[in-house]
Write a protein that holds these residues in place. Structure first.
Motif, PDB file in Angstrom:
ATOM      1  N   PHE A  24       0.816  -1.202   0.000  1.00  0.00           N
ATOM      2  CA  PHE A  24       0.000   0.000   0.000  1.00  0.00           C
ATOM      3  C   PHE A  24       0.858   1.264   0.000  1.00  0.00           C
ATOM      4  CE2 PHE A  24      -2.544  -2.999   2.854  1.00  0.00           C
ATOM      5  CZ  PHE A  24      -3.075  -3.651   1.752  1.00  0.00           C
ATOM      6  N   ALA A  25       2.190   1.107  -0.200  1.00  0.00           N
ATOM      7  CA  ALA A  25       3.083   2.262  -0.109  1.00  0.00           C
ATOM      8  C   ALA A  25       2.707   3.361  -1.087  1.00  0.00           C
ATOM      9  CB  ALA A  25       4.529   1.817  -0.341  1.00  0.00           C
ATOM     10  N   ALA A  26       2.169   2.961  -2.267  1.00  0.00           N
ATOM     11  CA  ALA A  26       1.809   3.951  -3.275  1.00  0.00           C
ATOM     12  C   ALA A  26       0.445   4.575  -3.005  1.00  0.00           C
ATOM     13  CB  ALA A  26       1.804   3.294  -4.654  1.00  0.00           C
ATOM     14  N   HIS A  27      -0.216   4.121  -1.963  1.00  0.00           N
ATOM     15  CA  HIS A  27      -1.546   4.620  -1.640  1.00  0.00           C
ATOM     16  C   HIS A  27      -1.474   5.682  -0.553  1.00  0.00           C
ATOM     17  CE1 HIS A  27      -5.560   4.935  -0.087  1.00  0.00           C
ATOM     18  NE2 HIS A  27      -5.264   4.285   1.024  1.00  0.00           N
ATOM     19  N   ALA A  28      -2.003   6.862  -0.856  1.00  0.00           N
ATOM     20  CA  ALA A  28      -2.062   7.920   0.150  1.00  0.00           C
ATOM     21  C   ALA A  28      -3.259   7.667   1.046  1.00  0.00           C
ATOM     22  CB  ALA A  28      -2.174   9.276  -0.541  1.00  0.00           C
ATOM     23  N   GLN A  29      -3.011   7.428   2.302  1.00  0.00           N
ATOM     24  CA  GLN A  29      -4.073   7.146   3.264  1.00  0.00           C
ATOM     25  C   GLN A  29      -5.082   8.298   3.271  1.00  0.00           C
ATOM     26  OE1 GLN A  29      -3.093   7.642   7.427  1.00  0.00           O
ATOM     27  NE2 GLN A  29      -4.004   5.662   7.937  1.00  0.00           N
ATOM     28  N   VAL A  30      -6.385   7.970   3.130  1.00  0.00           N
ATOM     29  CA  VAL A  30      -7.399   9.009   3.128  1.00  0.00           C
ATOM     30  C   VAL A  30      -7.737   9.394   4.572  1.00  0.00           C
ATOM     31  CG1 VAL A  30      -8.367   8.265   0.930  1.00  0.00           C
ATOM     32  CG2 VAL A  30      -9.311   7.346   3.048  1.00  0.00           C
ATOM     33  N   ASP A  31      -8.288  10.579   4.740  1.00  0.00           N
ATOM     34  CA  ASP A  31      -8.622  11.041   6.082  1.00  0.00           C
ATOM     35  C   ASP A  31      -9.863  10.324   6.608  1.00  0.00           C
ATOM     36  OD1 ASP A  31      -8.235  13.043   8.294  1.00  0.00           O
ATOM     37  OD2 ASP A  31     -10.280  13.541   7.694  1.00  0.00           O
ATOM     38  N   GLN A  32     -10.887  10.226   5.763  1.00  0.00           N
ATOM     39  CA  GLN A  32     -12.113   9.548   6.146  1.00  0.00           C
ATOM     40  C   GLN A  32     -12.850   9.092   4.895  1.00  0.00           C
ATOM     41  OE1 GLN A  32     -15.391  11.791   8.163  1.00  0.00           O
ATOM     42  NE2 GLN A  32     -15.144  10.238   9.766  1.00  0.00           N
ATOM     43  N   VAL A  33     -13.434   7.905   4.968  1.00  0.00           N
ATOM     44  CA  VAL A  33     -14.137   7.324   3.816  1.00  0.00           C
ATOM     45  C   VAL A  33     -15.645   7.476   4.003  1.00  0.00           C
ATOM     46  CG1 VAL A  33     -14.502   5.252   2.426  1.00  0.00           C
ATOM     47  CG2 VAL A  33     -12.288   5.633   3.539  1.00  0.00           C
ATOM     48  N   LYS A  34     -16.307   7.956   2.948  1.00  0.00           N
ATOM     49  CA  LYS A  34     -17.764   8.026   2.945  1.00  0.00           C
ATOM     50  C   LYS A  34     -18.302   6.793   2.210  1.00  0.00           C
ATOM     51  CE  LYS A  34     -19.772  11.956   2.147  1.00  0.00           C
ATOM     52  NZ  LYS A  34     -20.253  13.166   1.435  1.00  0.00           N
ATOM     53  N   ALA A  49     -22.793  -1.847   6.360  1.00  0.00           N
ATOM     54  CA  ALA A  49     -22.024  -0.645   6.038  1.00  0.00           C
ATOM     55  C   ALA A  49     -21.449   0.004   7.292  1.00  0.00           C
ATOM     56  CB  ALA A  49     -22.897   0.342   5.269  1.00  0.00           C
ATOM     57  N   ARG A  50     -22.270   0.152   8.313  1.00  0.00           N
ATOM     58  CA  ARG A  50     -21.842   0.873   9.514  1.00  0.00           C
ATOM     59  C   ARG A  50     -20.857   0.063  10.356  1.00  0.00           C
ATOM     60  NH1 ARG A  50     -24.797   5.484  10.054  1.00  0.00           N
ATOM     61  NH2 ARG A  50     -26.576   5.587   8.620  1.00  0.00           N
ATOM     62  N   ARG A  51     -21.123  -1.208  10.554  1.00  0.00           N
ATOM     63  CA  ARG A  51     -20.241  -2.010  11.414  1.00  0.00           C
ATOM     64  C   ARG A  51     -18.862  -2.202  10.782  1.00  0.00           C
ATOM     65  NH1 ARG A  51     -24.247  -1.121  13.857  1.00  0.00           N
ATOM     66  NH2 ARG A  51     -22.927   0.738  14.061  1.00  0.00           N
ATOM     67  N   VAL A  52     -18.819  -2.311   9.462  1.00  0.00           N
ATOM     68  CA  VAL A  52     -17.526  -2.466   8.794  1.00  0.00           C
ATOM     69  C   VAL A  52     -16.779  -1.133   8.754  1.00  0.00           C
ATOM     70  CG1 VAL A  52     -16.383  -3.028   6.608  1.00  0.00           C
ATOM     71  CG2 VAL A  52     -18.255  -4.470   7.441  1.00  0.00           C
ATOM     72  N   ALA A  53     -17.464  -0.070   8.351  1.00  0.00           N
ATOM     73  CA  ALA A  53     -16.810   1.237   8.197  1.00  0.00           C
ATOM     74  C   ALA A  53     -16.250   1.771   9.507  1.00  0.00           C
ATOM     75  CB  ALA A  53     -17.785   2.245   7.592  1.00  0.00           C
ATOM     76  N   GLU A  54     -16.896   1.460  10.620  1.00  0.00           N
ATOM     77  CA  GLU A  54     -16.425   1.999  11.894  1.00  0.00           C
ATOM     78  C   GLU A  54     -15.106   1.370  12.343  1.00  0.00           C
ATOM     79  OE1 GLU A  54     -19.694   1.251  14.483  1.00  0.00           O
ATOM     80  OE2 GLU A  54     -19.087  -0.810  14.953  1.00  0.00           O
ATOM     81  N   LYS A  55     -14.690   0.300  11.662  1.00  0.00           N
ATOM     82  CA  LYS A  55     -13.439  -0.380  12.016  1.00  0.00           C
ATOM     83  C   LYS A  55     -12.238   0.100  11.204  1.00  0.00           C
ATOM     84  CE  LYS A  55     -15.307  -3.162  15.043  1.00  0.00           C
ATOM     85  NZ  LYS A  55     -14.940  -3.082  16.470  1.00  0.00           N
ATOM     86  N   TRP A  56     -12.447   1.031  10.274  1.00  0.00           N
ATOM     87  CA  TRP A  56     -11.371   1.428   9.365  1.00  0.00           C
ATOM     88  C   TRP A  56     -10.372   2.406   9.969  1.00  0.00           C
ATOM     89  CZ3 TRP A  56     -15.124   2.402   4.702  1.00  0.00           C
ATOM     90  CH2 TRP A  56     -15.510   1.171   4.163  1.00  0.00           C
ATOM     91  N   GLY A  57     -10.722   3.082  11.023  1.00  0.00           N
ATOM     92  CA  GLY A  57      -9.836   4.090  11.588  1.00  0.00           C
ATOM     93  C   GLY A  57      -8.486   3.522  11.985  1.00  0.00           C
ATOM     94  N   GLY A  58      -7.423   4.191  11.564  1.00  0.00           N
ATOM     95  CA  GLY A  58      -6.070   3.759  11.889  1.00  0.00           C
ATOM     96  C   GLY A  58      -5.519   2.677  10.987  1.00  0.00           C
ATOM     97  N   GLY A  66     -14.973   5.197   8.950  1.00  0.00           N
ATOM     98  CA  GLY A  66     -15.792   5.645   7.839  1.00  0.00           C
ATOM     99  C   GLY A  66     -17.155   6.125   8.301  1.00  0.00           C
ATOM    100  N   VAL A  67     -17.830   6.875   7.449  1.00  0.00           N
ATOM    101  CA  VAL A  67     -19.190   7.352   7.737  1.00  0.00           C
ATOM    102  C   VAL A  67     -20.114   6.879   6.620  1.00  0.00           C
ATOM    103  CG1 VAL A  67     -18.463   9.374   9.039  1.00  0.00           C
ATOM    104  CG2 VAL A  67     -18.724   9.550   6.559  1.00  0.00           C
ATOM    105  N   VAL A  68     -21.345   6.566   6.990  1.00  0.00           N
ATOM    106  CA  VAL A  68     -22.317   6.061   6.024  1.00  0.00           C
ATOM    107  C   VAL A  68     -23.325   7.145   5.694  1.00  0.00           C
ATOM    108  CG1 VAL A  68     -24.140   4.355   5.625  1.00  0.00           C
ATOM    109  CG2 VAL A  68     -22.044   3.699   6.843  1.00  0.00           C
ATOM    110  N   GLU A  69     -23.598   7.314   4.417  1.00  0.00           N
ATOM    111  CA  GLU A  69     -24.623   8.260   3.956  1.00  0.00           C
ATOM    112  C   GLU A  69     -25.687   7.465   3.215  1.00  0.00           C
ATOM    113  OE1 GLU A  69     -25.004  12.052   0.923  1.00  0.00           O
ATOM    114  OE2 GLU A  69     -23.220  11.910   2.198  1.00  0.00           O
TER     115      GLU A  69
END
Length: 329
Positions: A24-34, A49-58, A66-69
């Motif tokens: 993932f070295a070429a990947h710029a870590q995003v601040d937050q995923v929608k 969506a919510r249970r998976v996205a909430e585990k992405w931090g760090g 992540g946040v779900v819309e």
């Protein structure tokens, strides 16, 4: 300080080696995923969506959870149309049921997206569908063949609900009727809950929908689940035989929710997202949360997801034609 050619080559080699060790070295870590999801909050897919996205931090994918819309409407198509126009940089994904990509092209003559507009990232959860009956159907009806015999003898009451016209449950009920030669009248609802309520209340004979939506009423003795659609029995309903076990193998279906990215999202970003999703799906709290709504946590590679999507597209094309349904019909 002067850098020699030899030092430059050595430095480049070290950098390449680090890239190989860290994909993932070429990947710029995003601040937050929608994450866009095309159905209301509180639905089973929304839980995914919510249970998976909430585990992405760090993670290597995202600094924060992540946040779900929610973008409900048009059977999930609005969320995918929105994703199509989103930046292809990992900051936006969508969670969608496979039928929105694989089945809808056979149903809708005009769509604002195709499968080419999206990149598969990972499958997230698998759901089995179920056939259930309520008090309108006599207690002596205990399996699918019993139900068909009753329906044939009671044509005025021989109906089944589904969470919507053109949904996979709609088609499973239609195929059951076609394959058995029994006329089953389809009653489309706007989602599972209104239909399940009518089955329990005796307003409609049966319902085909994700079996997780039946479990609470089933345990309370308010309805009977006659069959489930998986290749094997559902881990949540081990006492209920599958359609295949009862002689209706054509109704074997395991529908999934999966994460998609915009089509031009770079491969390193897809890889980082896939790793974060699959790590979340191994978390016991996520597994348990999905089980509560009748979903099986299951990840995949992006390639596996793409192959499964293609298989579903090829499978449902002739079946939809056989059923004779289109959005305009």
């Amino acid at each position: 300080m002067t850098i020699t050619r030899r030092q430059l080559v050595q430095a480049f080699g070290a950098s390449a080696a680090l890239g190989a060790l860290h994909p993932f070295a070429a990947h710029a870590q995003v601040d937050q995923v929608k994450v866009y999801f095309g159905f209301p909050a509180g639905s089973s897919g929304d839980t995914v969506a919510r249970r998976v996205a909430e585990k992405w931090g760090g993670s290597a994918f995202s600094k924060n959870a992540g946040v779900v819309e929610n973008k409900p409407g048009a059977g999930g198509r609005i969320a995918l149309e929105t994703l199509k126009a989103a930046p292809a940089d990992g900051s936006v994904l969508a969670l969608a049921q496979v039928s929105a990509i694989a089945n809808y092209p056979h149903i809708y003559s005009k769509m604002n997206y195709t499968d080419k507009d999206f990149a598969p990232v990972s499958i997230a959860a698998v759901m089995h569908h179920g056939l259930a009956v309520g008090p309108m159907v006599p207690a002596s009806v205990k399996n699918v063949k019993d139900f068909l015999a009753w329906a044939k003898a009671n044509p005025k009451d021989a109906s089944y609900g589904s969470p919507g016209a053109g949904s996979t449950p709609h088609f499973l009920g239609a195929l059951l009727g076609i394959n058995s030669g029994v006329d089953l009248r389809h009653v489309p609802y706007r989602g599972s809950i209104p239909g399940v309520t009518d089955v329990v209340g005796g307003q409609v004979a049966a319902m085909v929908t994700p079996h997780g939506d039946f479990i609470a009423n089933y345990k309370a003795g308010k309805l009977r689940i006659l069959a489930t659609s998986g290749e094997k029995r559902s881990p949540f309903l081990p006492d209920v035989a599958t359609f295949a076990e009862q002689g209706f193998a054509d109704l074997t279906t395991e529908e999934w929710f999966g994460f998609y990215a915009p089509a031009k999202t770079p491969a390193p970003v897809i890889a980082a997202a896939n790793a974060a999703i699959n790590a979340a799906l191994k978390d016991k709290t996520v597994i348990d949360s999905l089980a509560l709504v009748g979903l099986i946590a299951q990840g995949s590679t992006a390639e596996e997801m793409g192959r499964s999507q293609k298989h579903e597209f090829e499978r449902w094309g002739p079946l939809v034609k056989r059923i004779g349904f289109s959005a305009e019909s």
